[in-house]
Structure formats: structure tokens, C-alpha cells
Design an enzyme around this catalytic site. Sequence first.
Site, PDB file in Angstrom:
ATOM      1  CG  ASP A 233      -1.964   0.990   1.282  1.00  0.00           C
ATOM      2  OD1 ASP A 233      -2.844   0.903   0.413  1.00  0.00           O
ATOM      3  OD2 ASP A 233      -1.962   1.876   2.171  1.00  0.00           O
ATOM      4  CD  GLU A 297      -2.076   2.320  -3.667  1.00  0.00           C
ATOM      5  OE1 GLU A 297      -3.097   2.954  -3.918  1.00  0.00           O
ATOM      6  OE2 GLU A 297      -1.532   2.375  -2.549  1.00  0.00           O
TER       7      GLU A 297
HETATM    8  C1  GLC Z   1      -4.129   3.050  -0.725  1.00  0.00           C
HETATM    9  C2  GLC Z   1      -5.336   2.152  -0.669  1.00  0.00           C
HETATM   10  C3  GLC Z   1      -6.505   2.969  -0.252  1.00  0.00           C
HETATM   11  C4  GLC Z   1      -6.238   3.520   1.123  1.00  0.00           C
HETATM   12  C5  GLC Z   1      -4.932   4.296   1.154  1.00  0.00           C
HETATM   13  C6  GLC Z   1      -4.474   4.526   2.568  1.00  0.00           C
HETATM   14  O1  GLC Z   1      -4.227   4.020  -1.691  1.00  0.00           O
HETATM   15  O2  GLC Z   1      -5.525   1.512  -1.884  1.00  0.00           O
HETATM   16  O3  GLC Z   1      -7.710   2.262  -0.264  1.00  0.00           O
HETATM   17  O4  GLC Z   1      -7.282   4.365   1.509  1.00  0.00           O
HETATM   18  O5  GLC Z   1      -3.892   3.596   0.532  1.00  0.00           O
HETATM   19  O6  GLC Z   1      -4.076   3.317   3.146  1.00  0.00           O
END
Ligand code: GLC
Length: 583
Positions: A233, A297
Amino acid sequence: MSSTPAVDPTLDPAVDPVVGLGSDPARATDWWRDAVIYQVYPRSFADGDGDGIGDLPGITARLPYLADLGVDAVWLSPFYTSPMADAGYDVADYRDVDPLFGTLADADALVARAHDLGLRVVVDLVPNHTSDEHVWFRAALAAGPGSPERARYLFRDGRGADGEEPPNDWRSVFGGPAWTRVSEADGRPGQWYLHLFDTRQPDLDWSHDEVREEFLSVLRFWLDRGVDGFRVDVANALVKAEGLPDWDEKLALLSGATEEGELPPMWDQEEVHDVYRTWRAVLDSYEPAGSRMMVAEAWVDPPERLARYVRADEMHQAFNFTFLGARWEPAALRAAVDRSVAANAVVGAPTTWVLSNHDVVRHATRLGTDDPGAHVGLGIGPRDPQPDAELGLHRARAASALMLALPGSAYLYQGEELGLPDHTTLPDDVRQDPTWFRHEGTVAGRDGCRVPIPWVADAPAYGFSPTGRSWLPQPPAYGDLAADRQTGVDGSTLELYRRALRLRRELRLGEGDHTWDDTLGADVLALRRRTPLGEVLVVTNFGDAPVDLPAGVRPLLSTAPGPHPERSPSPVPSDVTVWALVE
Ligand code: GLC
């Protein structure tokens, strides 16, 4: 790689020459390079116990559907202990399962069942921040300024005479300031702590050895339980610039360097790569070496900077959000494909395509709007202009077939194989995303793409839960799109995905490289792919007029509506993708 699924009764061997060819034998390592990975958002996939919130036993019961769909792996969004301030992306205990979702034994059972079915399992890891209910943060609040407990987070004194101003000007991604002031033990206003997301998601200090050690241990905990990989994340956020300097520019998730080349102090700092090198060493220590993977991500732009996350000793994959956010135009998509493929080739990594996830408006809805890129992360609500659902689905099918014909790995988001749209008219009083609250209702947020899956058209909550409860209401349009209504139905989106995934596997479209064919005109993207069966031509028509396929090709798949559209070849209608074998 999972075993070849049973022959699909909707495929006719006379028309579908690839049936029975078989795919690559099981690959123990490097499986991720061309894998199709299906994202399960646990609270919305399948509810086993009837409380209206999806859970791990519900997912396990539905795994045969995913094996049958033809994906290689499943990625589960967080199911860990959490107060659910951000739907589980606020983790209070990284080594346990939240009771809403089940138990650790349920997680073990899920992994075992998936492996039995030939599916790999990727779990989510949230290292940038914890929940405010994590034992470390509670200890930090109790221990006070200057304590070792506070040093694991980013506590700072405020600015101004009494420290009443936040330590810097950073904004939260969810809206509002990125700092919250705490009350100290004597009840007086005290220090501030940083949270790039919600107040209840305090950022960790990744320069602290204990933080680094803790996550190495969390990785081992889940690897020891048999998981095959991690989705990381906000992987570009962990390290912040020394001194936490002000940043006058807007804090956007996808903010690269300024025109002057200055990097935002909260994103994409050089030292973050050291973290992933240590993680890679842990993953590679599990047998067989190369079988465990990580996907970043990382909302990093341009693709050349994103490619730095997938260097040989770091992560394996990074989601290609440039492709996701591109306009529905041949030039934009072609540029996104070429630039990312070229950037990744420099570091020897394949590209990782994605069109939808739990943070963005689903592509069946996005592509029914004038500017698909504008809706990433902000949602569409009842007061916004409403998308054209029919056009959106039509284009989404074409976009998915284009994506699945590209070399590299691809991620699917639960329900896209059913052609699900976002719920764009959710009432205000059911919304749960902190984005909505922190923007004081001016931004719809992400609930619309998180609505529970319709399995059975004629069942309560469309079969999502045995009691008919559902944590978000499902729109009426979900009835006709339920999985049971589409199973075995020629031309349904579900059968289109099943066919595409089966052909992709047998033609090995995830491997190798691509070339563009410019002879079909400017309104068309035409790809040529070398496959074990010969050359495959992939054509997406973005223009208003139908486009003829060249002579001597046999269509294998078409996203045009209707039963077996690939059997009535040429020409390719507007907003349709066709895969064809060059004979
Ligand atoms: C990422 C996740 C999202 C979350 C954010 C904070 O972007 O995909 O859903 O709100 O991180 O953890």
C-alpha cells in the site's frame, strides 16, 4: 501457473482452434510475470455469516468461481484487525484477522483451498501508517513528547507561539490537514502527528530501526503461512524528506516532480528503495527462490520513475496507473503502453496493467464519462453528471480485451468480469469513505466502486449474503448483471472474460513483446503478437465508423454485443476489440 481448466463448453473446437493446445506447464517461479491477478475486496465479495459484510469463509466458498474464470492468483485487500476507519487500510494488528472477516484459521483455510485450486494468494501490506488503535500508537500517546514510543511515528511540535500551528503545510490525501494535535497527559494541547491519510492513520517513521524490523517480521509471518506475495500500500510514501519541509504545491496522490524537477517531500524519496531491497531479500529466502512476489501501489509519474520500484533487487511489479488514467483515445493509450513498456524494459521488468480497483471509479462507469481520467479516486455521486452506462460497458469490454492482449501481468477488480458499474447514486447517509467526510460531502469518494457483488439475480442482496443484508445498497442494475444470469450466456461479459482469459493463457499473450500495425487507420489501435499458434492481430476501433479487418485473419474473440460475435467477422464496430488469428 495453475492447471489448464476443463474445456469450456461454450467454446466450439471447430471454430476455436486453440482448444486443447494447453498452456505453459506449472511454473514455480516467475509466475507473476504474465499472471492475471484478481483483486478481492473482502467486505464486498461474499458474506458467509449473513452480517452484511463479506468475510474469508465467503471468499473461500467462491474460489472455484475464480479458478473457473481462469485467473492465476487472488489479491485480498486487508482483512486484518482494524477499527475500519479506512475499510481496513488502518491496521491495528498485522498478525491477526478482524472478527468481521473471520479468524486466522479461516485465512489458512482460504490459502490452502486456493492452492488446491491452482490459485496463488497475494495479501495486502500497509506499511506507511498504522491504525490509531495499534498498540504502538496507543503507547506513543501515553508516553509523551520525546519518548522512544513517539519516535516510531512522526510527532512534532507545532509552529507559532504556543505550537498551535501544524508543523508544516502538508494536506491529507483524503482532504483537510495532514496533522492532528494531541492532548498530553495533563490535558493540555500538545504535539502534532503526521497522517497523509485519515486522522486515524498515523504515519510511521521509516528511519526508525524498530519500524523496519517489525515489517520484516510481518512479511515472514504471512510467508510462513503460505502466501505467495504482497501488494504494498502507498509504496512510494514510506520515507519523507529530511526536516519535513513545506510543500506549496497541491498534494495529489499522483504528483511527480515539479517542472523544475523538485520532488514532493512526502512521495517517492530515494531511500524508500532501500526498504524494498531488504524485503526482496526476505522473499527470495523462501523456496523455491523467485516464487514470492511484491507489487507496488505507487502513484508515481512518469513511468521512468515508477520503473525504479521494479529494479531486479526490489519489487516485482508496480501497478500502471498511467494506463488506468488514460483517455479513451488511441494516441493516449498507445503512448501509455509504449512508454511504460520501454521504461520497464530498461530494468528487465514486465508491465502490470490494471483498469479498476477499490479506489477508482470502475472502468465500466469511467469510460461512460467525457473524461475518464478525472474520476480516479474522487467517485461520482448523485449530484454529479451521470455516466452513459451502455457506452461505458461497451467501451469497458473493449478496454479489457485490449489490456488482456498486452504482454505482462494484468489485475482485475472483482465484478469487472460481470461488467459492473459504480453505484453513482448512493445516498449520502450510507457513505463510509473518509474521503467523503474529510471533504465535507463535496467529493463523493470511493464507496461507489465498493458495492457488494451480485451473485444470484433472484436472491436477497443478489446472493451476496444469506440474510439479504449488505453494508452498502446495491443498485437495481446489478440484478441483470448477477453472475448466475451471465453464466453460460453467449456474449455476456462474464463469458467474454472467461474466453479472453482462456485464450490469453493458451496463446501465451502475457509473454513476449508487441508491435503496432499502422495500416488500419488513425482511429484504430492494432497490435501484432507472436504466439505459439502463429501471429495474432488485436484491433480496437475507437472511431465512429466500422473498420474492416485485413483479409486472411480468423477472429477468435470479439467484444461486440450478442452471441459469439467472433463468428460473424469483419468489420470491427465502433468501441470494439477483436482478437484474430493471422492465417
Ligand atoms: C491506498 C489504498 C486505499 C487507502 C490508502 C491509505 O491508496 O488503496 O484504499 O485508503 O492507501 O491506506
